[in-house]
Write an enzyme that holds these catalytic residues in place. Structure first.
Site, PDB file in Angstrom:
ATOM      1  N   HIS A 316       0.805  -1.228   0.000  1.00 13.61           N
ATOM      2  CA  HIS A 316       0.000   0.000   0.000  1.00 13.61           C
ATOM      3  C   HIS A 316       0.833   1.270   0.000  1.00 13.61           C
ATOM      4  O   HIS A 316       0.295   2.346   0.205  1.00 13.61           O
ATOM      5  CB  HIS A 316      -0.915   0.057   1.226  1.00 13.61           C
ATOM      6  CG  HIS A 316      -1.958  -1.003   1.253  1.00 13.61           C
ATOM      7  ND1 HIS A 316      -3.238  -0.812   0.783  1.00 13.61           N
ATOM      8  CD2 HIS A 316      -1.906  -2.273   1.696  1.00 13.61           C
ATOM      9  CE1 HIS A 316      -3.941  -1.918   0.951  1.00 13.61           C
ATOM     10  NE2 HIS A 316      -3.151  -2.827   1.497  1.00 13.61           N
ATOM     11  N   LYS A 607     -14.745   8.191  -3.366  1.00 15.10           N
ATOM     12  CA  LYS A 607     -15.982   8.495  -2.619  1.00 15.10           C
ATOM     13  C   LYS A 607     -16.529   9.864  -3.023  1.00 15.10           C
ATOM     14  O   LYS A 607     -17.737  10.040  -3.214  1.00 15.10           O
ATOM     15  CB  LYS A 607     -15.701   8.470  -1.106  1.00 15.10           C
ATOM     16  CG  LYS A 607     -15.299   7.091  -0.600  1.00 15.10           C
ATOM     17  CD  LYS A 607     -14.691   7.117   0.809  1.00 15.10           C
ATOM     18  CE  LYS A 607     -13.978   5.791   1.075  1.00 15.10           C
ATOM     19  NZ  LYS A 607     -13.043   5.842   2.213  1.00 15.10           N
TER      20      LYS A 607
END
Ligand code: 26W
Length: 757
Positions: A316, A607
């Site tokens: 990540h 989002k």
């Protein structure tokens, strides 16, 4: 679900509280709903299969669960209606649910979205993590600074179920017993998996003294107190290794037990279990699984082969400092039994390649967790296209040459159940009214919205929904922080962990520039509200200095009547999932301004897009894919490109002084940080440190991109003036967001890596 909701809720109200539902307090109603939801979830069938996934992670930022569970049980609308009929607001009830802060940010929230999608796709897969009693920390603002406080969320009555099971975990000098708890994860499919969380009964919250300080030496009392205790000292780092080994040892025992319970032989465990290692925090699961399999009678060759076929690793980050390396001496102290196994893995890795850069144990006795993961698992994936490319071509290039077949990309995603349906029911209903509800199960159907970009009536409706969400946010902020927001202003929002590479400082400098322009007589046509939300790691001094500067500047703007008509700067206290659910639907502009090449993916960008905000950002992480999908006309992109950034680091040729010499217009902006207005309110030490860093080091090149950023931001503000055009952009973003459903991401993990059946 076929129950008379009103009758059921009335019965519980009368049983527990001896009154009618309408007379219950919101808190009582919360417990009634918790009770019935947990009860209904008990009878939801467990997803079964011949091969099961274990998503092992130090973080699960699950957020509040009530709405999500009601939604996935299919009773959300029914419950909301019954409550309304009894004069109760579900939103008010939800306020009584504590939000567990079991994550730092993106990585933990991703894990939570994944659990939702795994269950929704009816794949057998559990989360495996730790039950931190006091979370990460609760952020409070005091004297314009971040103060960390414990964040307790556990109570007798919560989503946790006690399984009554214990697993012994052997540390170097003692054995402790990991207590297994479980939270049901119900998918939209009507079937469930679980989040398995380990804890230690002897943990003692009373040892926390000032703020989040505690005695770091007594493992039995402190092991699962906090997520990632402060790692600025050796004891803190050692405690992290204890936590990690505790997680993986208990987890691996549980997995072996599961496989045995089905009667499957451990010699073929990889046919029945997949362990997805979420970043390097759980990497010790590799040597631990090998050790346990050998205890079960496998030879070392069998154990290593099975482990390599069972495990898969997700990276990540490309920030070198975030790639964990533990001194062998730490492991010797925490878990001496796995050290010989790690040494054996290191020996075998050196047989596979004599390149010292791919060694597991380096010449300084540091164990490189990511290296162990790549050598001894079957897959290594990045989390966005550009991120995986950088891993292959630069950061992990030597590994890519060794194992090209192991590398793959899985662009992150978000669950639309939480990030659209639950947090923005108005937008959801509107989309359904336009294109039907097929997009709820097939997110690509959102593209059917595209023809509406020319429909003025539709665009006006979309604008109305945005206004509704802005008003809701204004009510929320008034209540939570006593701040008044002007809903007629542009809401320009940056919410994410505080980190120099994410460049909140660049956003601040651009805001200072706007302030100075207004002071010099510029009168913007459109007021703007610049909103920040971010926690800084407790030991990250510069990140805390940036928070300090934002809070001081916010006060300066607020108290200046010449300026506060045109702009406002707000920092949300204790940014968490609950805030995000309010902020994101209300945003006009989504700030995604990391230094290109540094943000692995980002997930708030997705989002915001889904909720009709337009991205102002760099070509970094998943922004690149957003850019490709919506096209250059529906996004504001600026800044140095990632190849150039990488080249600059390689050459070491970036010097902020040179930028300041070339662009003297930046001087007054940067110097404002230590000017008299800031000094009058702020802490000179913090502000000077920040100023000094930006002007002499600026490791993440904020000054290099500042001019381009200020220009692009002005373009975005100007574009907002043409409402039809703006909402056509917003709608294009919504229409193209389908790709970022975590259902898509999970389907890809399953097709390429997990192959669950
Ligand atoms: C050393 C311990 C450590 C290091 C980094 C703990 C935690 C972290 C971060 C908080 C990890 C993280 O959250 N990474 C983010 O993961 C997201 C999901 O893949 C990405 O979208 C973000 O770009 C990445 O920063």
């Amino acid at each position: 679900m076929d129950i008379d909701m009103n009758q059921t809720l009335q019965n519980i109200a009368s049983h527990y509280y001896g009154k009618e539902l309408k007379d219950c307090t919101d808190r009582e109603v919360y417990y009634i709903l918790l009770d019935i939801t947990k009860e209904l979830m008990k009878s939801v069938p467990v997803i079964e299969g011949d091969r099961k996934l274990y998503y092992i992670s130090a973080e699960f930022l699950i957020g509040k669960l009530l709405s999500n569970n009601l939604l996935n049980l299919g009773i959300y609308a029914d419950v909301r209606k019954v409550l309304e009929e009894n004069g109760i607001s579900l939103a008010a009830v939800e306020e009584y649910e504590p939000e567990p802060s079991l994550g730092n940010g993106g990585l933990g929230r991703l894990a939570a979205c994944f659990l939702d999608s795994i269950a929704t796709l009816e794949l057998p897969g559990d989360g495996v993590g730790l039950n931190y009693h006091l979370g990460l920390f609760h952020q409070a603002f005091q004297n314009y600074k971040q103060k960390e406080l414990p964040d307790p969320w556990l109570s007798d009555n919560s989503w946790l179920n006690d399984t009554g099971k214990y697993y012994p975990v052997e540390f170097g000098d003692r054995t402790v017993h990991a207590h297994l708890y479980s939270i049901d994860v119900c998918g939209y499919s009507g079937k469930k998996n679980a989040l398995k969380l380990f804890d230690l009964d002897t943990v003692n919250e009373a040892i926390v003294t000032e703020g989040i300080d505690f005695d770091k030496s007594d493992i039995e009392e402190n092991l699962t107190l906090f997520l990632y205790p402060d790692d600025s000292d050796e004891k803190g780092r050692l405690l992290r290794v204890y936590q990690q080994y505790f997680l993986v040892s208990a987890g691996a025992q549980m997995i072996i037990e599961d496989v045995k319970a089905h009667g499957w032989p451990l010699t073929s465990i990889s046919d029945h279990a997949v362990i997805q290692i979420n970043d390097t925090h759980p990497s010790m699961v590799i040597p631990e699984l090998i050790r346990l399999l050998m205890n079960e009678g496998l030879t070392i060759d069998q154990a290593i082969e099975q482990t390599e076929k069972t495990c898969a690793y997700t990276n990540h980050t490309i920030l070198a400092e975030a790639l964990e390396k533990w001194p062998e001496s730490f492991l010797e102290k925490v878990a001496p039994q796995i050290v010989p196994i790690i040494e054996e893995l290191d020996r075998r890795a050196k047989e596979r390649s004599d390149n010292p850069k791919t060694a597991i144990i380096d010449d300084n006795g540091l164990v490189h967790m990511a290296h162990m993961d790549i050598h001894f698992s079957k897959s290594t994936n990045g989390v966005a296209k550009i991120h995986t490319d950088i891993l292959k071509n630069t950061e992990l290039h030597d590994f890519y040459e060794l194992y090209p077949e192991k590398f793959n990309n899985k662009t992150n995603g978000i669950t639309f159940r939480r990030w659209l349906q639950a947090c923005n029911p108005q937008l959801t209903d509107w989309i359904i009214s336009k294109i039907g509800d097929g997009f709820l199960t097939d997110s690509d159907e959102l593209e059917k919205l595209l023809p509406f970009v020319k429909d003025k009536k539709a665009l006006a409706e979309l604008a109305d929904i945005k206004m509704t969400k802005k008003k809701e946010l204004a009510v929320f902020m008034k209540k939570r922080q006593n701040i008044d927001l002007d809903v007629n202003s542009i809401f320009d929002i940056q919410v994410k962990r505080l980190h120099e590479y994410k460049r909140q400082q660049m956003n601040l400098l651009s805001a200072i520039n706007l302030y100075q322009e207004i002071k010099n007589g510029y009168k913007p046509e459109q007021k703007v509200t610049i909103i920040f939300g971010a926690k800084a790691a407790p030991a990250y001094i510069l990140a805390k200095d940036i928070i300090h500067a934002i809070l001081v500047f916010s006060q300066i703007v607020d108290s200046d009547p010449e300026v506060n008509k045109y702009m406002q700067v707000v920092m949300v206290e204790n940014y968490d999932v609950t805030c995000a659910e309010k902020l994101i639907p209300a945003a006009d502009i989504s700030e995604q301004i990391s230094l290109a090449s540094k943000e692995a993916s980002g997930t708030s960008n997705m989002k915001f897009m889904l909720n009709g905000a337009v991205t102002l950002g760099t070509d970094d992480g998943a922004n690149v894919e957003i850019h490709d999908l919506v096209g250059g006309d529906n996004i504001f992109i600026f800044g140095t490109e990632s190849e150039d950034v990488i080249e600059s680091y390689a050459k070491g040729d970036y010097h902020p002084q040179e930028v300041l010499e070339k662009e003297p217009n930046l001087d007054p902006i940067v110097n404002f940080l230590v000017g008299e207005e800031m000094m009058a309110l702020g802490d000179p030490e913090c502000l000077h440190r920040l100023h000094h860093d930006i002007t002499t080091k600026d490791w993440f090149m904020a000054l290099r991109d500042l001019d381009a950023y200020m220009d692009e931001r002005k373009k975005a503000y100007a574009a907002y003036a043409d409402k039809d055009k703006w909402f056509a952009m917003a709608l294009t973003n919504i229409a193209m967001a389908g790709y970022f459903s975590s259902d898509r991401t999970i389907a890809q993990y399953n097709d390429d890596i997990w192959k669950l059946k």
